[in-house]
Scaffold this motif. Structure first.
Motif, PDB file in Angstrom:
ATOM      1  N   GLY A 142       0.830  -1.200  -0.133  1.00  0.00           N
ATOM      2  CA  GLY A 142      -0.056  -0.061   0.034  1.00  0.00           C
ATOM      3  C   GLY A 142       0.810   1.234   0.129  1.00  0.00           C
ATOM      4  N   LEU A 143       2.134   1.136  -0.081  1.00  0.00           N
ATOM      5  CA  LEU A 143       2.908   2.765  -0.232  1.00  0.00           C
ATOM      6  C   LEU A 143       2.438   3.164  -1.506  1.00  0.00           C
ATOM      7  N   PRO A 144       1.826   4.566  -1.150  1.00  0.00           N
ATOM      8  CA  PRO A 144       1.539   5.064  -2.701  1.00  0.00           C
ATOM      9  C   PRO A 144       2.557   5.468  -3.625  1.00  0.00           C
ATOM     10  N   PRO A 145       2.448   4.772  -4.750  1.00  0.00           N
ATOM     11  CA  PRO A 145       3.570   4.845  -5.742  1.00  0.00           C
ATOM     12  C   PRO A 145       4.009   6.450  -5.937  1.00  0.00           C
ATOM     13  N   GLU A 146       3.098   7.341  -5.821  1.00  0.00           N
ATOM     14  CA  GLU A 146       3.450   8.926  -5.966  1.00  0.00           C
ATOM     15  C   GLU A 146       4.482   9.594  -4.965  1.00  0.00           C
ATOM     16  N   ASN A 147       4.514   8.534  -3.833  1.00  0.00           N
ATOM     17  CA  ASN A 147       5.458   8.945  -2.810  1.00  0.00           C
ATOM     18  C   ASN A 147       6.887   8.806  -3.016  1.00  0.00           C
ATOM     19  N   VAL A 148       7.241   7.903  -4.208  1.00  0.00           N
ATOM     20  CA  VAL A 148       8.384   7.088  -4.330  1.00  0.00           C
ATOM     21  C   VAL A 148       9.209   7.933  -5.729  1.00  0.00           C
TER      22      VAL A 148
END
Ligand SMILES: NC(=O)c1ccc[n+]([C@@H]2O[C@H](COP(=O)([O-])OP(=O)(O)OC[C@H]3O[C@@H](n4cnc5c(N)ncnc54)[C@H](OP(=O)(O)O)[C@@H]3O)[C@@H](O)[C@H]2O)c1
Length: 273
Positions: free
Chosen positions: A32-38
């Motif tokens: 669930g890590l939002p990809p846009e955070n990476v």
């Protein structure tokens, strides 16, 4: 099974995203890590996963309080750090998976950063069944330690070690351990083959046996040593086999020599050997 993480880093910069860091990221995204955070920095600029920003070079700036995962090869620190350090401030959080790179070496490259943590993952982190050893010093605050623990939790068993000099011992056990167990599974299968079992059947059964035994050991309140004795009735087949493994401490000496050799190689590499 996925795992819910309540506080993902709002900004995660991954410098290098190859075999190891790629496994970590795959697991985080699956949990669930939002990809846009990476944001991933990799010289090839190759795409990583939908929604994840990939840069071929360092970004121009870094958000205040961003988390950085150093995931390139250890020898690339001298190239990466001079370009990365000017982007960092006291509240940047650095996690390093660079094998054989002590905390002092990281602190020397990022003197203004308070939270610097060494992490030693192994490959099964990609399926949430890895082991991650963690180490830091007193300059890293409790909140940054807790954030690192939360980030590592979906990867498997994450534990701090108190003594940095044990890092290569931990790496020998859990970092190199999967390769040692792959060798054991292969050898078990070949031994079955030597007794006449069909090659593919022996291979399947060796993997399933090791998986089942590991799951059982993980769930049991008994130690693996006790479990071994429990399945070995006197005069039976298992006891006869264990007697061979135990003769002259054969198995114990083999594993001790194996781990010591791996640990010593790590120590030599850290000295530049
Ligand atoms: N493999 C393991 O089991 C394991 C276990 C524990 C720790 N580690 C540690 O994990 C780290 C990576 O190992 P790995 O096996 O994943 O290596 P790898 O597959 O070769 O990945 C290296 C990554 O670094 C990137 N890179 C190369 N030069 C760079 C540069 N100048 N700046 C930024 N990124 C750069 C590469 O970019 P491209 O993708 O564009 O080529 C690639 O993504 C090492 O420090 C190792 O000690 C590995």
């Amino acid at each position: 099974m996925t795992q819910t993480v309540t506080a993902w880093p709002e900004r995660l910069l991954m410098v290098g995203c190859g075999n190891m860091a790629g496994q970590m990221l795959a697991r985080w995204l699956a949990c669930g890590l939002p990809p846009e955070n990476v944001t991933v920095v990799r010289p090839s600029g190759r795409a990583v996963a939908p929604g994840v920003t990939v840069l071929a070079d360092m970004p121009a700036a870094l958000t205040h309080g961003a988390t950085i995962l150093l995931g390139m090869k250890p020898y690339q620190l001298g190239d990466v750090a001079p370009r990365l350090a000017p982007l960092c401030d006291a509240d940047t959080r650095i996690l390093s998976i660079l094998a054989g790179t002590p905390l002092a070496a990281l602190r020397a490259q990022f003197p203004q950063v308070d939270a610097v943590i060494e992490a030693m993952p192994n490959l099964p982190v990609g399926i949430g069944e890895g082991v991650v050893g963690l180490y830091t010093d007193g300059r890293t605050e409790a909140t940054a330690r807790a954030a690192a623990e939360a980030l590592m939790a979906p990867l498997g068993l994450a534990e701090w070690i108190a003594d940095e000099s044990l890092f290569n011992a931990l790496t020998a056990l859990s970092g190199c351990g999967p390769a040692f167990l792959f060798r054991f599974i292969d050898t078990l299968a070949r031994a079955g083959e030597a007794l006449g079992l069909p090659v593919d059947q022996a291979a399947r059964m060796a993997i399933a046996t090791v998986r089942g035994a590991a799951s059982m050991a993980a769930r049991s309140g008994d130690s693996p040593a006790r479990l071994a004795d429990q399945v070995a009735s006197p005069g039976g087949m298992t006891r006869e086999g264990l007697n061979v493994m135990d003769a002259d401490d054969r198995m114990a000496r083999l594993m001790a020599d194996t781990l010591r050799a791996a640990r010593d190689r790590g120590d030599a590499m850290a000295r530049g050997g």
